[in-house]
Scaffold this motif. Structure first.
Motif, PDB file in Angstrom:
ATOM      1  N   LEU A  66    -102.788  83.424   1.701  1.00  0.00           N
ATOM      2  CA  LEU A  66    -103.609  82.260   2.028  1.00  0.00           C
ATOM      3  C   LEU A  66    -103.027  80.957   1.479  1.00  0.00           C
ATOM      4  O   LEU A  66    -102.931  79.958   2.190  1.00  0.00           O
ATOM      5  N   LEU A  67    -102.676  80.980   0.199  1.00  0.00           N
ATOM      6  CA  LEU A  67    -102.244  79.755  -0.471  1.00  0.00           C
ATOM      7  C   LEU A  67    -100.756  79.537  -0.252  1.00  0.00           C
ATOM      8  O   LEU A  67     -99.919  79.799  -1.117  1.00  0.00           O
ATOM      9  N   LEU A  68    -100.458  79.036   0.936  1.00  0.00           N
ATOM     10  CA  LEU A  68     -99.079  78.760   1.350  1.00  0.00           C
ATOM     11  C   LEU A  68     -98.847  77.250   1.348  1.00  0.00           C
ATOM     12  O   LEU A  68     -99.752  76.460   1.669  1.00  0.00           O
ATOM     13  N   SER A  69     -97.674  76.863   1.009  1.00  0.00           N
ATOM     14  CA  SER A  69     -97.350  75.439   0.943  1.00  0.00           C
ATOM     15  C   SER A  69     -97.655  74.736   2.260  1.00  0.00           C
ATOM     16  O   SER A  69     -97.249  75.185   3.325  1.00  0.00           O
ATOM     17  N   GLY A  70     -98.414  73.660   2.177  1.00  0.00           N
ATOM     18  CA  GLY A  70     -98.709  72.836   3.343  1.00  0.00           C
ATOM     19  C   GLY A  70     -99.992  73.169   4.072  1.00  0.00           C
ATOM     20  O   GLY A  70    -100.388  72.426   4.984  1.00  0.00           O
ATOM     21  N   VAL A  71    -100.664  74.274   3.716  1.00  0.00           N
ATOM     22  CA  VAL A  71    -101.896  74.623   4.439  1.00  0.00           C
ATOM     23  C   VAL A  71    -103.031  73.675   4.043  1.00  0.00           C
ATOM     24  O   VAL A  71    -103.047  73.101   2.956  1.00  0.00           O
ATOM     25  N   ASP A  72    -103.977  73.539   4.954  1.00  0.00           N
ATOM     26  CA  ASP A  72    -105.158  72.724   4.692  1.00  0.00           C
ATOM     27  C   ASP A  72    -106.129  73.499   3.811  1.00  0.00           C
ATOM     28  O   ASP A  72    -106.400  74.687   4.053  1.00  0.00           O
ATOM     29  N   VAL A  73    -106.661  72.833   2.802  1.00  0.00           N
ATOM     30  CA  VAL A  73    -107.634  73.445   1.900  1.00  0.00           C
ATOM     31  C   VAL A  73    -108.849  72.541   1.765  1.00  0.00           C
ATOM     32  O   VAL A  73    -108.795  71.344   2.074  1.00  0.00           O
ATOM     33  N   ILE A  74    -109.941  73.135   1.316  1.00  0.00           N
ATOM     34  CA  ILE A  74    -111.178  72.392   1.083  1.00  0.00           C
ATOM     35  C   ILE A  74    -111.468  72.375  -0.403  1.00  0.00           C
ATOM     36  O   ILE A  74    -111.408  73.411  -1.082  1.00  0.00           O
ATOM     37  N   LEU A  75    -111.797  71.207  -0.902  1.00  0.00           N
ATOM     38  CA  LEU A  75    -112.129  71.019  -2.312  1.00  0.00           C
ATOM     39  C   LEU A  75    -113.593  70.650  -2.466  1.00  0.00           C
ATOM     40  O   LEU A  75    -114.184  70.010  -1.594  1.00  0.00           O
ATOM     41  N   PRO A 101    -117.953  65.342 -15.678  1.00  0.00           N
ATOM     42  CA  PRO A 101    -116.953  64.395 -16.186  1.00  0.00           C
ATOM     43  C   PRO A 101    -116.157  64.914 -17.373  1.00  0.00           C
ATOM     44  O   PRO A 101    -115.099  64.375 -17.690  1.00  0.00           O
ATOM     45  N   SER A 102    -116.630  65.966 -18.030  1.00  0.00           N
ATOM     46  CA  SER A 102    -115.932  66.493 -19.207  1.00  0.00           C
ATOM     47  C   SER A 102    -114.854  67.515 -18.844  1.00  0.00           C
ATOM     48  O   SER A 102    -114.085  67.945 -19.700  1.00  0.00           O
ATOM     49  N   ARG A 103    -114.797  67.909 -17.571  1.00  0.00           N
ATOM     50  CA  ARG A 103    -113.797  68.886 -17.144  1.00  0.00           C
ATOM     51  C   ARG A 103    -112.418  68.261 -17.024  1.00  0.00           C
ATOM     52  O   ARG A 103    -112.273  67.080 -16.713  1.00  0.00           O
ATOM     53  N   LYS A 104    -111.375  69.085 -17.231  1.00  0.00           N
ATOM     54  CA  LYS A 104    -110.008  68.610 -17.075  1.00  0.00           C
ATOM     55  C   LYS A 104    -109.652  68.416 -15.601  1.00  0.00           C
ATOM     56  O   LYS A 104    -108.822  67.576 -15.263  1.00  0.00           O
ATOM     57  N   THR A 105    -110.254  69.246 -14.732  1.00  0.00           N
ATOM     58  CA  THR A 105    -110.008  69.134 -13.299  1.00  0.00           C
ATOM     59  C   THR A 105    -111.254  68.611 -12.600  1.00  0.00           C
ATOM     60  O   THR A 105    -112.365  69.082 -12.853  1.00  0.00           O
ATOM     61  N   THR A 106    -111.061  67.666 -11.716  1.00  0.00           N
ATOM     62  CA  THR A 106    -112.192  67.033 -11.022  1.00  0.00           C
ATOM     63  C   THR A 106    -112.686  67.889  -9.869  1.00  0.00           C
ATOM     64  O   THR A 106    -113.875  67.859  -9.533  1.00  0.00           O
ATOM     65  N   TYR A 107    -111.783  68.682  -9.275  1.00  0.00           N
ATOM     66  CA  TYR A 107    -112.134  69.417  -8.063  1.00  0.00           C
ATOM     67  C   TYR A 107    -111.920  70.926  -8.230  1.00  0.00           C
ATOM     68  O   TYR A 107    -111.080  71.372  -9.011  1.00  0.00           O
ATOM     69  N   ASP A 108    -112.688  71.684  -7.434  1.00  0.00           N
ATOM     70  CA  ASP A 108    -112.492  73.117  -7.272  1.00  0.00           C
ATOM     71  C   ASP A 108    -111.925  73.377  -5.885  1.00  0.00           C
ATOM     72  O   ASP A 108    -112.409  72.799  -4.897  1.00  0.00           O
ATOM     73  N   LEU A 109    -110.955  74.265  -5.795  1.00  0.00           N
ATOM     74  CA  LEU A 109    -110.438  74.689  -4.490  1.00  0.00           C
ATOM     75  C   LEU A 109    -111.301  75.854  -4.024  1.00  0.00           C
ATOM     76  O   LEU A 109    -111.330  76.906  -4.659  1.00  0.00           O
ATOM     77  N   ILE A 110    -112.027  75.678  -2.912  1.00  0.00           N
ATOM     78  CA  ILE A 110    -113.025  76.668  -2.504  1.00  0.00           C
ATOM     79  C   ILE A 110    -112.705  77.358  -1.178  1.00  0.00           C
ATOM     80  O   ILE A 110    -113.260  78.428  -0.898  1.00  0.00           O
ATOM     81  N   ALA A 111    -111.833  76.785  -0.362  1.00  0.00           N
ATOM     82  CA  ALA A 111    -111.580  77.390   0.951  1.00  0.00           C
ATOM     83  C   ALA A 111    -110.202  77.003   1.454  1.00  0.00           C
ATOM     84  O   ALA A 111    -109.633  75.975   1.060  1.00  0.00           O
ATOM     85  N   VAL A 112    -109.671  77.855   2.347  1.00  0.00           N
ATOM     86  CA  VAL A 112    -108.322  77.692   2.885  1.00  0.00           C
ATOM     87  C   VAL A 112    -108.354  77.981   4.385  1.00  0.00           C
ATOM     88  O   VAL A 112    -109.026  78.921   4.833  1.00  0.00           O
ATOM     89  N   TYR A 113    -107.611  77.191   5.153  1.00  0.00           N
ATOM     90  CA  TYR A 113    -107.435  77.489   6.576  1.00  0.00           C
ATOM     91  C   TYR A 113    -106.247  78.441   6.745  1.00  0.00           C
ATOM     92  O   TYR A 113    -105.132  78.136   6.322  1.00  0.00           O
ATOM     93  N   LYS A 114    -106.503  79.596   7.367  1.00  0.00           N
ATOM     94  CA  LYS A 114    -105.451  80.577   7.634  1.00  0.00           C
ATOM     95  C   LYS A 114    -105.106  80.549   9.112  1.00  0.00           C
ATOM     96  O   LYS A 114    -106.000  80.652   9.961  1.00  0.00           O
ATOM     97  N   GLU A 115    -103.833  80.434   9.409  1.00  0.00           N
ATOM     98  CA  GLU A 115    -103.383  80.377  10.798  1.00  0.00           C
ATOM     99  C   GLU A 115    -103.804  81.634  11.550  1.00  0.00           C
ATOM    100  O   GLU A 115    -103.607  82.752  11.089  1.00  0.00           O
ATOM    101  N   GLY A 116    -104.402  81.460  12.717  1.00  0.00           N
ATOM    102  CA  GLY A 116    -104.822  82.571  13.551  1.00  0.00           C
ATOM    103  C   GLY A 116    -106.169  83.161  13.177  1.00  0.00           C
ATOM    104  O   GLY A 116    -106.681  84.026  13.898  1.00  0.00           O
ATOM    105  N   LEU A 117    -106.742  82.714  12.099  1.00  0.00           N
ATOM    106  CA  LEU A 117    -108.037  83.252  11.653  1.00  0.00           C
ATOM    107  C   LEU A 117    -109.090  82.170  11.496  1.00  0.00           C
ATOM    108  O   LEU A 117    -110.214  82.310  11.967  1.00  0.00           O
TER     109      LEU A 117
END
Length: 224
Positions: free
Chosen positions: A42-51, A57-73
């Motif tokens: 799923l996590l291939l370079s260049g794929v579209d993802v949803i955050l 505000p106290s977290r080191k990362t502002t976003y969570d990666l929650i979904a991925v577009y898979k080609e053909g699916l």
């Protein structure tokens, strides 16, 4: 379940299980990956993802990666916390008199304990994000915890419980999940032994959108 604040980005890479680099608004951003599985297909370079914006505000990362577009699916939700929330919402329509999450049984915490009339139920929930040729597979990485849960469910059947292993299918177009014996043969063996002992397997195909995921009620199996 719904996510309140989402946006699109491009996946760059994943240096470890917990974080990824994405391109957001033309800049590189470090985000938290809400799935410690491999997700290599799923996590291939260049794929579209949803955050999803964390809102903390106290977290080191502002976003969570929650979904991925898979080609053909299409869109695959990879949020490992989503399946339990999806099942919790779905169980509300299954006419149980008691639904209790995180139930202590044996040496484990089983995801749900339920009651209906004079019957007692235990349910363990697994999210499926791995697809090959229209079939779902679990797990995508070895899971000793998953094997342990199957042993507990098998024991529960012998003690009079109705026991279920429920697969939340976090993508559309897939209706069944098979054990990924190439990755973890012990899980496949434990699943077969559990089914032979009376543990039932439930498949919950889902409607997956950028801002949420829910069970497709017309496909979901009813628990009796």
């Amino acid at each position: 379940m719904k996510y309140k604040d989402i946006c699109s980005a491009k996946f760059i890479d994943r240096p470890n299980r917990f974080i990824a680099h994405v391109e957001l608004n033309g800049k590189a951003e470090v985000v938290h990956v809400k799935n410690t599985g491999r997700c290599r297909e799923l996590l291939l370079s260049g794929v579209d993802v949803i955050l999803s914006h964390s809102g903390n505000p106290s977290r080191k990362t502002t976003y969570d990666l929650i979904a991925v577009y898979k080609e053909g699916l299409g869109l695959v939700n990879i949020d490992s916390q989503a399946p339990n929330q999806v099942v919790k919402e779905w169980l509300k329509g299954q006419e149980f008199t008691i639904v209790r999450p995180e139930y202590r049984y044996g040496d484990s915490r089983i995801d749900f304990y339920m009651e209906k009339e004079d019957r007692k139920y235990l349910m363990e929930v697994k999210g499926c994000t791995l697809e090959r040729d229209g079939i779902g597979y679990f797990p995508d990485a070895p899971t000793e915890r998953g094997v342990k849960h199957l042993h507990e469910l098998t024991k529960a059947v012998c003690e009079g419980y109705q026991a279920y292993l429920t697969f939340v299918i976090q993508m559309e177009g897939v209706t069944k999940v098979l054990p990924n014996i190439e990755t973890h043969p012990e899980f496949g063996e434990a699943l077969q032994a559990a089914q032979e002992a009376g543990v039932k397997v439930v498949y919950l195909p889902c409607r997956v959108e950028e801002d949420g995921i829910c069970v497709k009620s017309d496909f979901a199996e009813i628990i009796v």
